[in-house]
Design a protein around this motif. Sequence first.
Motif, mmCIF file in Angstrom:
data_model
loop_
_atom_site.group_PDB
_atom_site.id
_atom_site.type_symbol
_atom_site.label_atom_id
_atom_site.label_comp_id
_atom_site.label_asym_id
_atom_site.label_seq_id
_atom_site.Cartn_x
_atom_site.Cartn_y
_atom_site.Cartn_z
ATOM 1 N N PHE A 180 0.822 -1.214 0.000
ATOM 2 C CA PHE A 180 0.000 0.000 0.000
ATOM 3 C C PHE A 180 0.857 1.265 0.000
ATOM 4 C CE2 PHE A 180 -2.272 -3.438 2.157
ATOM 5 C CZ PHE A 180 -3.263 -3.634 1.208
ATOM 6 N N ALA B 239 -5.975 0.310 -2.035
ATOM 7 C CA ALA B 239 -6.847 0.512 -0.866
ATOM 8 C C ALA B 239 -6.802 1.991 -0.490
ATOM 9 C CB ALA B 239 -6.396 -0.361 0.300
ATOM 10 N N ASP C 121 -8.703 3.888 0.934
ATOM 11 C CA ASP C 121 -9.251 4.267 2.242
ATOM 12 C C ASP C 121 -8.340 3.835 3.396
ATOM 13 O OD1 ASP C 121 -9.818 1.613 1.525
ATOM 14 O OD2 ASP C 121 -11.529 1.482 2.885
ATOM 15 N N PHE C 122 -7.188 3.207 3.067
ATOM 16 C CA PHE C 122 -6.223 2.796 4.093
ATOM 17 C C PHE C 122 -5.120 3.851 4.172
ATOM 18 C CE2 PHE C 122 -2.321 0.212 5.111
ATOM 19 C CZ PHE C 122 -2.607 0.076 6.458
ATOM 20 N N ARG D 132 -9.541 7.101 -7.236
ATOM 21 C CA ARG D 132 -10.833 7.015 -6.560
ATOM 22 C C ARG D 132 -11.935 6.509 -7.486
ATOM 23 N NH1 ARG D 132 -10.487 6.865 -1.277
ATOM 24 N NH2 ARG D 132 -12.748 6.944 -1.444
ATOM 25 N N ILE E 118 -5.463 -6.642 0.837
ATOM 26 C CA ILE E 118 -6.374 -5.604 0.346
ATOM 27 C C ILE E 118 -7.722 -5.739 1.043
ATOM 28 C CG2 ILE E 118 -7.585 -4.649 -1.654
ATOM 29 C CD1 ILE E 118 -5.310 -5.693 -3.415
ATOM 30 N N TYR F 89 -7.329 -4.514 4.682
ATOM 31 C CA TYR F 89 -7.039 -3.102 4.941
ATOM 32 C C TYR F 89 -8.023 -2.135 4.298
ATOM 33 C CZ TYR F 89 -2.670 -4.471 7.136
ATOM 34 O OH TYR F 89 -1.748 -5.023 7.979
ATOM 35 N N SER F 90 -8.787 -2.594 3.313
ATOM 36 C CA SER F 90 -9.801 -1.726 2.716
ATOM 37 C C SER F 90 -11.177 -2.107 3.254
ATOM 38 C CB SER F 90 -9.801 -1.852 1.190
ATOM 39 O OG SER F 90 -10.858 -1.072 0.652
ATOM 40 N N GLN F 91 -11.873 -1.132 3.746
ATOM 41 C CA GLN F 91 -13.225 -1.372 4.278
ATOM 42 C C GLN F 91 -14.297 -0.964 3.272
ATOM 43 O OE1 GLN F 91 -13.364 -3.046 7.177
ATOM 44 N NE2 GLN F 91 -11.130 -2.969 6.976
ATOM 45 N N ASP F 92 -13.889 -0.669 2.048
ATOM 46 C CA ASP F 92 -14.818 -0.221 1.009
ATOM 47 C C ASP F 92 -15.868 -1.313 0.741
ATOM 48 O OD1 ASP F 92 -16.140 0.681 -1.209
ATOM 49 O OD2 ASP F 92 -14.360 0.943 -2.463
ATOM 50 N N LEU G 32 -16.038 -2.680 -2.915
ATOM 51 C CA LEU G 32 -14.870 -3.303 -3.518
ATOM 52 C C LEU G 32 -15.115 -4.796 -3.745
ATOM 53 C CD1 LEU G 32 -11.845 -3.396 -4.342
ATOM 54 C CD2 LEU G 32 -11.331 -3.797 -1.914
#
Length: 318
Positions: A85, A92, A94-95, A115, A144, A147-150, A153
């Motif tokens: 990252f 990610a 948002d991380f 984005r 990914i 660490y990404s809470q999207d 995704l």
Amino acid sequence: MEDKRPQFGNRILENVDEVFKHNAWDNVQWNADQEKAAAEKVELNSTVTFSEDRLKDLEENANKHWDAFYDIHQNRFFKDRHWLFTEFPELAPDFNSAPVRVFPDGESKQSTPDRIKHNDEDAHNSKRYIFEIGCGVGNTIFPILQYSQDPNLFIYGCDFSSKAIEIMKQNELYDTKRCEVFVLDATSSDWQVPFAENSLDIIVLIFVLSAIDPTKMTNVIEHIYKYLRPGGLVVFRDYGRYDLAQLRFKKGRCISDNFYARGDNTMVYFFTQEEISNLFKNVGFVEEQNLIDRRLQVNRGKMLTMYRVWIQAKYRKP
């Protein structure tokens, strides 16, 4: 607001007497003697090549060789891709805790994390698709997902090895609501994949193109171009010419120029920046980054120095 995250890439060796002070040094420049010695070593280990029968076995049984590799190693390797990252914040966005990458003067700077949409409302409501080619047992996909809470995704992954896919699906982190992995020979002329053309936001190629016969690489890049959406991004990292791994090969492991078979019969190619640039730009990609990452790794216990050479790049589909 000033970014207070730790920086990565600025540990420069200015005094050779201090080489064993740290485990690694960044952006290590080679002198002419080092370059010449590396070229001579490669010339020496390339003088004996495989027979036609041996080459046929390497190619026809490539999937079996990779299955055997994963059978032995299972998921006990490449566990911590902590650099992921930092080098590719787009994976990610948002991380926000990864160290910030510092680039040497004159190199491509980090692009702003993609984005996907230009306004927050669209970004919040739209799906975001990542596809990793050569996903192995999930050493990129799982971080990914962690660490990404999207919630929008979704990650696809493929691998040549059915054993790798089997191991990945057994992992407790494998969540079919957020990812799907499948077996695919990326060099095939017709991809059977669970997504449409022009639909993917990011395609990941990390230490995988080097495992493919150089004569088949263009076909892989053409398929990548086909399935990326306009504006989509390829993130790439792989072995560079004269990396320690190339210099360590003995005579009799060479397939063709800068292309070798390891002892376990998996194959590896060592790239120049120009080769990567040509591969992608000739298919229609726009180059956003192409840098050489020269790292000096140090084994302080054994007092050994090891020069690593990697190429990192990003290409955008217009």
